[in-house]
Scaffold this motif. Structure first.
Motif: not given
Ligand code: ADP
Ligand code: MG
Length: 696
Positions: A489-495
């Protein structure tokens, strides 16, 4: 037989961490180490023990004095020497240096500008030891790096805000790194490598130019016929005299534990560069101050003068101080390293996007922090970046970033592999040799290089601004990510965050020719500020968004910013005033008599002829016309300068100086340069550009 290795003396004059480890009891060393991490404050017993070890170490090397070395708001350094000596019981001298002496000093530095900060409340200012920057010995004095603060805690120097900005960026960057949970880290250090450009000219010639002596630059002088065409100077062989100078500079710096690495000729004749290895920002800034000082004093020993001015010669390349900047975690990861492993990529992109957002939000502040009056003469040509701030990421990364911008929301699949394939950065070209020299702010492999900074400037403010604005952008990102628990989720949100930043801020990216007229037009279309005058950048320091960003990140309070803005105006006004006074003086006492002699020479010659001769008449007429123009413009400058007298606010005076006086200086210069071209060597009473630029 023992031989002396060139690096045997490395660090000999530095009270480095290693020396501390060797000379301090281990628990004391540990306490110091904890204090440098800001986990705990130093107690007086620890300070006493450190002070004692420092004194013993220094006295063994013949040192008798110590000083709290600090960086007042003038941008230079200051010190007040005290000796270790104290009276013993039987009239003998004993040495003493206590923890109190180490930690705190009362600098009677009332002559330094405070922008009103010290007049309003309490005049006293105190210096406090910056235990993160090592003490060192210069000219038999133990120098203790300190910050300078007023009685009520306002910062009176350039170093304290820098340290605060380092804390701010460390805090926010650490939050983000730990979200990705590679390994928990405690700190992130902004790392800085400063390339310093300078000119060297023969001291005897320097002493014959009042303008160089008083203003650091030539106020007049026309280009020699071959001009900068002495192209083989660049990276050409270093003149023997300069090589001897550089050798001594290196030796001095090595003794201070400064890794002086590269030295070479720069683009202009008589121009050179020195770059030490990068270090933590506060240490790099201290070291740069020491480097500038050592360059000046060593040049003097070698019968040369070192010019650190941004533009000593009109029409010849100016000098900058390239500020290479990156963020490195306490376990050694460079957060601006694109990385081979895909999962590092998204973190890398987040940090790059934070920089993009920061720079696009605060371009005026950056322009201000890199500049001074002198830098206006340098920006916009001759290997110096233009006044418009943009970021060059290189074509590969720019493409990756622009693709983020163009991706429609729906077209991003919600799985990580899309994210990874989109941002596979393993092939980011590492070769930075073709990078764009016209860009003020360029990504160079694993760091950003801010090239706008002027050579004479303290790098403290530049880095204070850079750290603070990036800290702010990182803080917002960290806030947005903090509630996500799972790494996917963190990576997706970061993107998503990167995409949003790119949408809002892609206008700041530009990899083309920064000198071209087309870019000026394009930059205007994109709404990027193009501030050609330094004084127009000063209001950015006290603008609402600057006050917010500095206050929210604990770097400056509003009244501290207002004080600094006053000081910048004062500094500008003083620089212009000194130039006016100098040019008027040289004109009257030196150039005018030369011109009159020249006229007399031709009149006498004409009279000695049996009949009038057209050539002589024409020549005399031309010189007389120049004399009139010279005289008129002399008075214009004088009066424009006096016109500032009724003005009281610094801002208004600076405006007048900038709009009226600086152009008048330039007009007088143009006439003087015309005179130089029409006059015989004999009657041109000062060394010419050609003399100066071929003097070492
Ligand atoms: P240039 O080609 O512009 O002369 P260099 O590669 O010689 O650049 O490096 C210039 C400066 O950048 C040096 O002071 C160097 O130590 C510094 N530098 C290198 N890597 C980093 C980094 N990761 N962070 C900050 N500064 C760095
Ligand atoms: Mg460079």
């Amino acid at each position: 037989m023992t031989t002396h290795h060139p690096f045997d003396d490395f660090g000999k004059h530095l009270f480095s961490e290693n020396v501390m480890k060797e000379t301090l009891p281990y628990p004391i060393y540990k306490k110091w180490k904890t204090a440098t991490r800001k986990d705990d404050a130093l107690d007086l017993n620890t300070a006493d023990a450190i002070a004692h070890a420092m004194k013993a170490w220094a006295m063994e090397k013949g040192v008798t004095h110590f000083t709290h070395w600090f960086q007042p708001m003038t941008g230079s350094t200051a010190e007040k020497h005290d000796s270790f000596v104290e009276p013993g019981e039987y009239a003998q001298a004993i040495s003493r240096f206590s923890g109190k002496n180490l930690i705190k000093g009362e600098g009677d530095a009332s002559s330094f500008p405070s922008g009103g900060l010290r007049a309003t409340f309490e005049a006293r200012g105190y210096t406090y030891w910056d235990c993160t920057s090592p003490a060192f010995i210069r000219d038999n004095v133990l120098c203790i790096p300190t910050i300078f603060v007023s009685y009520n805690g306002d910062t009176l120097d350039k170093k304290a805000p820098l340290l605060k900005s380092i804390d701010a960026i460390s805090k926010q960057a650490t939050r983000i790194v730990n979200l990705f949970k590679d390994k928990d880290i405690r700190q992130v250090h902004p790392m800085v490598g400063l390339e310093q450009e300078y000119f060297l000219i023969d001291k005897k010639l320097f002493e014959q130019r009042m303008d160089l002596q008083h203003c650091g630059r030539t106020l007049f002088g026309s280009m020699p016929p071959n001009g900068q065409g002495v192209a083989d100077h660049y990276f050409g062989s270093i003149p023997r005299r300069v090589a001897a100078f550089m050798k001594e500079v290196d030796e001095e710096l090595w003794k201070l534990g400064i890794y002086a690495k590269t030295e070479h000729n720069e683009a202009a004749p008589c121009q050179f560069e020195i770059a030490p290895l990068f270090a933590q920002a506060n240490i790099a800034v201290d070291q740069n101050q020491i480097i500038m000082d050592i360059l000046r004093t060593t040049a003097d020993k070698h019968e040369m003068s070192c010019l650190l001015h941004e533009k000593p010669f009109q029409g010849v390349n100016g000098s900058g101080k390239h500020n290479n900047w990156s963020l490195v975690t306490d376990d050694g990861q460079n957060l601006l390293e694109p990385g081979e492993r895909p999962h590092e990529n998204i973190r890398f992109l987040l940090f790059v996007c934070a920089v993009i957002k920061a720079v696009d939000t605060f371009p005026e502040l950056l322009r201000m922090a890199a500049s001074c009056y002198n830098n206006d003469y340098r920006l916009g040509g001759h290997e110096a970046p233009p006044a418009v701030i943009s970021i060059c990421m290189g074509s590969y990364l720019e493409d990756v970033l622009m693709r983020l911008d163009k991706q429609e929301k729906g077209s991003l699949k919600d799985n990580e592999s899309t994210a990874i394939s989109l941002v596979s950065l393993a092939d980011v070209p590492k070769d930075t040799s073709d990078r764009n020299r016209t860009s003020p702010f360029a990504f160079t492999g694993n760091k950003f290089e801010f090239r706008m900074v002027g050579s004479s400037r303290s790098a403290a403010t530049t880095n204070t601004v850079l750290n603070t604005i990036v800290a702010d952008a990182l803080g917002e990102i960290a806030d947005e990510l903090k509630d996500y628990k799972y790494i996917d989720d963190i990576r997706r949100q970061s993107l998503q965050i990167c995409r949003r930043i790119m949408k809002q801020h892609h206008r700041i990216l530009f990899s083309g020719d920064g000198y071209s007229q087309a870019w000026m037009i394009e930059a205007k279309k994109r709404g990027l500020p193009n501030i050609s005058c330094y004084i127009d950048t000063i209001p950015s320091l006290t603008a609402a968004k600057a006050v917010d960003v500095f206050q929210n990140n604990g770097v400056y309070k509003q009244h501290e910013l207002e004080a600094r803005s006053e000081i910048l105006y004062e500094e500008f006004i003083n620089s212009v005033r000194v130039e006016v006074k100098t040019l008027l003086d040289v004109s009257k006492k030196c150039l005018l008599p030369g011109l009159i002699k020249e006229i007399k020479f031709y009149s006498d010659a004409l009279q000695s002829l049996p009949k009038p001769h057209l050539f002589y008449e024409k020549k005399i007429n031309k010189l007389l016309k120049l004399l009139d123009k010279f005289n008129d413009q002399y008075h214009v400058l004088k009066h424009k300068n006096l016109d500032a007298r009724p003005l009281t606010a610094n801002r208004e005076i600076a405006r007048h100086m900038n709009d009226e006086v600086v152009p008048a200086l330039k007009s007088l210069r143009d006439i003087i340069d015309e005179i130089e071209e029409s006059i015989s060597y004999e009657n041109y009473p000062v060394p010419s550009y050609e003399d100066l630029l071929t003097s070492v």
